[in-house]
Design a protein around this motif. Structure first.
Motif, PDB file in Angstrom:
ATOM      1  N   ARG A  56       0.837  -1.211   0.000  1.00 29.84           N
ATOM      2  CA  ARG A  56       0.000   0.000   0.000  1.00 29.84           C
ATOM      3  C   ARG A  56       0.862   1.249   0.000  1.00 29.84           C
ATOM      4  O   ARG A  56       0.563   2.227  -0.702  1.00 29.84           O
ATOM      5  N   GLU A  57       1.943   1.233   0.807  1.00 25.12           N
ATOM      6  CA  GLU A  57       2.834   2.395   0.873  1.00 25.12           C
ATOM      7  C   GLU A  57       3.543   2.611  -0.457  1.00 25.12           C
ATOM      8  O   GLU A  57       3.690   3.754  -0.911  1.00 25.12           O
ATOM      9  N   GLU A  58       3.989   1.508  -1.102  1.00 19.49           N
ATOM     10  CA  GLU A  58       4.650   1.618  -2.399  1.00 19.49           C
ATOM     11  C   GLU A  58       3.699   2.159  -3.453  1.00 19.49           C
ATOM     12  O   GLU A  58       4.077   2.989  -4.289  1.00 19.49           O
ATOM     13  N   TYR A  59       2.459   1.671  -3.399  1.00 19.83           N
ATOM     14  CA  TYR A  59       1.470   2.149  -4.368  1.00 19.83           C
ATOM     15  C   TYR A  59       1.200   3.638  -4.168  1.00 19.83           C
ATOM     16  O   TYR A  59       1.110   4.406  -5.132  1.00 19.83           O
ATOM     17  N   ALA A  60       1.088   4.034  -2.891  1.00 21.23           N
ATOM     18  CA  ALA A  60       0.827   5.450  -2.599  1.00 21.23           C
ATOM     19  C   ALA A  60       1.983   6.318  -3.094  1.00 21.23           C
ATOM     20  O   ALA A  60       1.776   7.405  -3.634  1.00 21.23           O
ATOM     21  N   LYS A  61       3.221   5.822  -2.908  1.00 21.25           N
ATOM     22  CA  LYS A  61       4.399   6.572  -3.356  1.00 21.25           C
ATOM     23  C   LYS A  61       4.419   6.698  -4.873  1.00 21.25           C
ATOM     24  O   LYS A  61       4.687   7.781  -5.418  1.00 21.25           O
ATOM     25  N   LEU A  62       4.144   5.577  -5.571  1.00 26.96           N
ATOM     26  CA  LEU A  62       4.108   5.612  -7.035  1.00 26.96           C
ATOM     27  C   LEU A  62       3.012   6.542  -7.535  1.00 26.96           C
ATOM     28  O   LEU A  62       3.198   7.273  -8.511  1.00 26.96           O
ATOM     29  N   ASN A  63       1.888   6.495  -6.859  1.00 28.53           N
ATOM     30  CA  ASN A  63       0.772   7.354  -7.263  1.00 28.53           C
ATOM     31  C   ASN A  63       1.139   8.819  -7.075  1.00 28.53           C
ATOM     32  O   ASN A  63       0.849   9.667  -7.923  1.00 28.53           O
ATOM     33  N   SER A 115       3.562   9.802  -9.776  1.00 25.22           N
ATOM     34  CA  SER A 115       2.870   9.942 -11.049  1.00 25.22           C
ATOM     35  C   SER A 115       2.130  11.266 -11.137  1.00 25.22           C
ATOM     36  O   SER A 115       2.160  11.949 -12.163  1.00 25.22           O
ATOM     37  N   ILE A 116       1.498  11.648 -10.022  1.00 31.32           N
ATOM     38  CA  ILE A 116       0.777  12.931  -9.995  1.00 31.32           C
ATOM     39  C   ILE A 116       1.759  14.093 -10.158  1.00 31.32           C
ATOM     40  O   ILE A 116       1.497  15.055 -10.885  1.00 31.32           O
ATOM     41  N   ARG A 117       2.931  13.995  -9.480  1.00 27.48           N
ATOM     42  CA  ARG A 117       3.932  15.059  -9.569  1.00 27.48           C
ATOM     43  C   ARG A 117       4.469  15.192 -10.998  1.00 27.48           C
ATOM     44  O   ARG A 117       4.635  16.297 -11.514  1.00 27.48           O
ATOM     45  N   LYS A 118       4.708  14.026 -11.659  1.00 29.73           N
ATOM     46  CA  LYS A 118       5.209  14.057 -13.030  1.00 29.73           C
ATOM     47  C   LYS A 118       4.193  14.684 -13.972  1.00 29.73           C
ATOM     48  O   LYS A 118       4.540  15.484 -14.841  1.00 29.73           O
ATOM     49  N   ARG A 119       2.938  14.300 -13.789  1.00 24.27           N
ATOM     50  CA  ARG A 119       1.891  14.882 -14.659  1.00 24.27           C
ATOM     51  C   ARG A 119       1.785  16.372 -14.445  1.00 24.27           C
ATOM     52  O   ARG A 119       1.590  17.143 -15.393  1.00 24.27           O
ATOM     53  N   TRP A 120       1.920  16.790 -13.172  1.00 23.81           N
ATOM     54  CA  TRP A 120       1.831  18.220 -12.879  1.00 23.81           C
ATOM     55  C   TRP A 120       3.013  18.963 -13.512  1.00 23.81           C
ATOM     56  O   TRP A 120       2.846  20.038 -14.090  1.00 23.81           O
ATOM     57  N   MET A 121       4.221  18.389 -13.415  1.00 23.64           N
ATOM     58  CA  MET A 121       5.399  19.011 -13.994  1.00 23.64           C
ATOM     59  C   MET A 121       5.295  19.084 -15.509  1.00 23.64           C
ATOM     60  O   MET A 121       5.661  20.093 -16.128  1.00 23.64           O
TER      61      MET A 121
END
Length: 276
Positions: A230-237, A240-246
């Motif tokens: 769950r923690e790994e998934y949250a980190k990846l998510n 991913s959000i940060r990359k899309r924002w950038m």
């Protein structure tokens, strides 16, 4: 040790857990329900209805005139010594019904009174394996009781076919919640439409124990692995959000730079001779 299952009938999960815990020797008391969107029980599957109907047809063949019997007669003929009470218990709050200190044993005697409808908890819910709960469960071993609202009873008096249908549903439900090789008790509450709206099922006999140390270590390891995933998934998510924002920010900056460059080019050209 005795253990029980309480709640609203709904999916097969609760019944399967009830049977699996008994067969595997897990002494966990299950308390809860899988509820339908309507807040009442799901209907039985076609296979369950067919099996219950087959049982009913066999009973009618063996007992001449059974098709014209009342629900009470059908119930007590099928389960000799079973208790039958006329009372609307379908509105007992689910949170109250599921407690281990709820006085469910009162439904397994003739002198039932309305105090069971207004019972209020006092203190913490005792554990399923506590001596008091175990003693009360042991006291109803192998017994059955059904609670029928007055409105439903009146309907079935005037409609023997409805009585047979409700009996088939109840009998099928009991068969589904029977644990092979163990003595089982069943308490069933019907609503005014003949649906099973509350139930308690308990299994008796045999040596029921809790999880071993090895099982506990395995359980804890599985929980730790799930937490890590769950923690790994949250980190990846989050990444991913940060990359899309950038990427979105870069796109905006690129567009702004392109517009600025175009404006500068036009300004430069406008200074040249012959520019219109």
């Amino acid at each position: 040790m005795e253990f029980g299952l309480t709640g609203k009938p709904g999916g097969r999960y609760a019944a399967e857990q009830f049977r699996n815990n008994a067969l595997s020797g897990n002494g966990y008391g299950l308390s809860g329900a899988e509820t339908a969107l309507s807040g009442i029980s799901h209907e039985m599957s076609f296979a369950q209805l067919a099996a219950a109907k087959s049982i009913q047809n066999t009973a009618e063949k063996e007992q001449p005139g059974a098709a014209g019997m009342s629900f009470r007669e059908l119930w007590q003929a099928r389960f000799p010594g079973a208790y039958y009470h006329t009372m609307d218990a379908s509105n007992i709050p689910q949170g109250v019904w599921e407690r281990n200190d709820y006085p469910f044993e009162k439904f397994f005697r003739e002198d039932l009174d309305t105090s069971v409808l207004n019972w209020k908890p006092n203190g913490a819910n005792p554990a399923m394996d506590s001596s008091g709960v175990q003693s009360r469960l042991h006291g109803i071993a192998g017994q059955k009781s059904v609670i029928v609202p007055p409105k439903l009873e009146e309907k079935m008096k005037n409609d023997p076919e409805l009585a047979g249908q409700v009996m088939a549903k109840v009998e099928g439900f009991i068969a589904e919640n029977q644990v092979p090789g163990r003595i089982c008790s069943h308490l069933i509450v019907l609503d005014e439409n003949g649906e099973i709206t509350r139930f308690r099922a308990s299994s008796h006999g045999g040596n029921v124990t809790g999880p071993t140390e090895e099982e506990m270590r395995q359980f804890e390891a599985e929980q730790a692995a799930k937490k890590k995933r769950r923690e790994e998934y949250a980190k990846l998510n989050e990444e991913s959000i940060r990359k899309r924002w950038m990427m979105g920010l870069c796109s905006q900056q690129n567009r702004a730079f392109a517009v600025h460059s175009a404006v500068e080019k036009v300004t430069e050209l406008s200074r040249e001779p012959g520019w219109i």
